[in-house]
Enzyme design. Sequence first.
Site, mmCIF file in Angstrom:
data_model
loop_
_atom_site.group_PDB
_atom_site.id
_atom_site.type_symbol
_atom_site.label_atom_id
_atom_site.label_comp_id
_atom_site.label_asym_id
_atom_site.label_seq_id
_atom_site.Cartn_x
_atom_site.Cartn_y
_atom_site.Cartn_z
ATOM 1 N N SER A 70 0.795 -1.238 0.000
ATOM 2 C CA SER A 70 0.000 0.000 0.000
ATOM 3 C C SER A 70 0.821 1.279 0.000
ATOM 4 O O SER A 70 0.241 2.372 -0.035
ATOM 5 C CB SER A 70 -0.957 0.015 1.203
ATOM 6 O OG SER A 70 -2.057 -0.820 0.964
ATOM 7 N N LYS A 111 -0.107 3.794 -2.612
ATOM 8 C CA LYS A 111 -1.134 4.828 -2.502
ATOM 9 C C LYS A 111 -0.539 6.236 -2.448
ATOM 10 O O LYS A 111 -1.260 7.217 -2.646
ATOM 11 C CB LYS A 111 -2.017 4.556 -1.286
ATOM 12 C CG LYS A 111 -2.847 3.264 -1.442
ATOM 13 C CD LYS A 111 -3.765 3.037 -0.267
ATOM 14 C CE LYS A 111 -4.697 1.850 -0.496
ATOM 15 N NZ LYS A 111 -4.145 0.576 -0.034
ATOM 16 N N SER A 116 -5.755 3.733 4.613
ATOM 17 C CA SER A 116 -5.207 2.904 3.538
ATOM 18 C C SER A 116 -6.324 2.190 2.783
ATOM 19 O O SER A 116 -6.216 1.014 2.430
ATOM 20 C CB SER A 116 -4.207 1.880 4.088
ATOM 21 O OG SER A 116 -3.375 1.384 3.059
#
Length: 336
Positions: free
Chosen positions: A48, A51, A103
């Site tokens: 993640s 992101k 997230s």
Amino acid sequence: MRFAAFCLVLGLLFGIPVFGDGPYVVYDPLTHRVVEGDRQEEWRLIASTTKLMTALVAVERADLWREIEILPEYVGVEGSRMYLKAGEKRTVEELLYGLLLSSGNDAALALAGGIGGSVGRFVWWMNQTAASLGMETACFENPTGLDGEDHGASAKDLAILMEAVLREETLAKILTAQYRSFDGYVLKNHNKLLWMHGECIGGKTGFTKAAGRCLVSAFERFGRRVVVVTLDTPGDWNRHISLAEAYLDGVTSVTGRATLTLPVVNGWEDTVTLGVDYTLPLLAGEEETLTFRLYAPHFLYEMPPAGETVGEVEILLEGHVAGRIPAVALGREKVQ
């Protein structure tokens, strides 16, 4: 198994690297320089931390107040979520908080689909942006960070990405938020470093079984920043604090004055002396390497009074702008 456990205990007790430590990098955004690292250009799954790129492309392509309708295909997605509801509308700003604090994979898909018109087009923009930033190993297949065969980057690439994210005022602000709430949503930042260390100014976590623990963080002291990236590394919270402090402990706030001259026509002297008073966060030896670039008229028609601002000076460290300071006339009064 016993040997691995023994190594882990030693690592926790004495702070030495343990089995399973992956690539890492310590990066100075001011000089765009890697100051420490191991396997820093090795391509890895990045989970993640992806992101950060999703957020960067989103703010470059859409206004914060723009509303995005949450489609059914955005909700109930695998992995972490901010728990969006199909049919509701959320602003880009709200989705960015869900993306970077919780997230949220659902927020990532909503931003990508809503801004790009399709997730595929948005991912194409992500790869375009990576290339423009000089992220040499980065390849994005989705906006969430879920594992993909070719989806990943190096620790150095993620440091470069974090530098770009911090330049965006909106994203820099979001990354510092511990909590955010709106319309029944209560979001808590997954980045524990915001509670653990007062000099942390943001970061992004990531985890999948294949990628391991991934973390990008930034710290600041006296205005000098450092970015730390670890991939597939256990004990990353303390590791980041240790690496950041080791670098920032060498930074001091340095005050000095530089003088420059500017030609004067029809003055009682041929030149005027300009003073540049600066305070900069520098490492040992860096003050001696500073250079100064004056932005002012090529000459003045008359002698300015002492204290008058006649231009601006860029202070350069290793060719990179470390500060911009007014240039002030230090000239004396005319002798009668």
